[in-house]
Design a protein around this motif. Sequence first.
Motif, PDB file in Angstrom:
ATOM      1  N   GLY B  54       0.721  -1.301   0.034  1.00  0.00           N
ATOM      2  CA  GLY B  54      -0.115  -0.066   0.046  1.00  0.00           C
ATOM      3  C   GLY B  54       0.746   1.067   0.081  1.00  0.00           C
ATOM      4  O   GLY B  54       1.941   1.208   0.028  1.00  0.00           O
ATOM      5  N   TRP B  55       0.136   2.300   0.081  1.00  0.00           N
ATOM      6  CA  TRP B  55      -1.125   2.680  -0.242  1.00  0.00           C
ATOM      7  C   TRP B  55      -1.311   2.905  -1.513  1.00  0.00           C
ATOM      8  O   TRP B  55      -0.940   3.376  -2.376  1.00  0.00           O
ATOM      9  N   LYS B  56      -2.791   2.343  -1.850  1.00  0.00           N
ATOM     10  CA  LYS B  56      -3.150   2.530  -3.248  1.00  0.00           C
ATOM     11  C   LYS B  56      -4.633   2.779  -3.196  1.00  0.00           C
ATOM     12  O   LYS B  56      -5.408   2.360  -2.419  1.00  0.00           O
ATOM     13  N   TRP B 104      -8.384   4.643   0.037  1.00  0.00           N
ATOM     14  CA  TRP B 104      -7.001   4.183   0.055  1.00  0.00           C
ATOM     15  C   TRP B 104      -7.018   3.080   0.892  1.00  0.00           C
ATOM     16  O   TRP B 104      -7.721   2.885   2.172  1.00  0.00           O
ATOM     17  N   THR B 132      -0.875   5.969  -6.288  1.00  0.00           N
ATOM     18  CA  THR B 132      -0.105   5.135  -4.820  1.00  0.00           C
ATOM     19  C   THR B 132       0.460   6.125  -4.136  1.00  0.00           C
ATOM     20  O   THR B 132       0.704   7.344  -4.558  1.00  0.00           O
TER      21      THR B 132
END
Lengths: 141, 141
Positions: B54-56, B104, B132
């Motif tokens: 992550g984060w995406k 997110w 991202t």
Amino acid sequence: MVSLDKNNRVAYIPLMQIPNEKGDVFHAVKKSDNHFKGFGEAYFTTVKNGAIKGWKKHTLMHMNLVVIHGEVCFYLIDDQNNWNASYTLGPKNYGCLSVSPGIWVAFKGLTDQKNIILNVASEPHVPEEAITKPLSDFPLW
Amino acid sequence: MVSLDKNNRVAYIPLMQIPNEKGDVFHAVKKSDNHFKGFGEAYFTTVKNGAIKGWKKHTLMHMNLVVIHGEVCFYLIDDQNNWNASYTLGPKNYGCLSVSPGIWVAFKGLTDQKNIILNVASEPHVPEEAITKPLSDFPLW
């Protein structure tokens, strides 16, 4: 995409495994795939080491089968075209087995890990849509 | 179906596990599910024990996430509505985490087995569709 029979009813499609240091990514099925025949349901079935599930023949459902954990041997019979084959999916052979309706299918778990199959099916599962036979009705090869 | 936030952008849907002596069957996603927003692609991602991906944030993709092996903690942030939550999927909590675009997401592997997530996504994966951020941009809780 490799047709396994001359009538193009069963095909094997190699799939990408994308290495990642935090955990790999594995392709399964895309809408744009030639062998994708619509989405009805995605579900998992597992098969214990040495156990064999089958025989089952779908009358409407097109199956896209991917083994994401363990290893599974699939037995396939097209009794109308006098064809049969077996095909093993697992980490050494990561891909999608695309199976048209009308094919008898059985499958055997080959590892003592959890043998996990994803089916991205063109139809939602309804018991009336599939025909089953006892395993003894066709000899395994 | 249990909404996890008041804007109905993240929901948890418990799923059936059907016991079978040769190997259990596990539901994942059906076309008739209220949270199903179309099929673009099904793929797997794995996450090693203790690793965090992550984060995406997806801008178009609706995700339906199912953990079929191992255990995974998902961290979810809706920064436009000042909401966050974490949610763990695994054998003790087998279900689908349905995540709208705009949220997110980060996730952490919780077992030393293979932690395997299926995403039945409304859109095919294209890198441009997702935004991202480095993990350090939001503190984990």
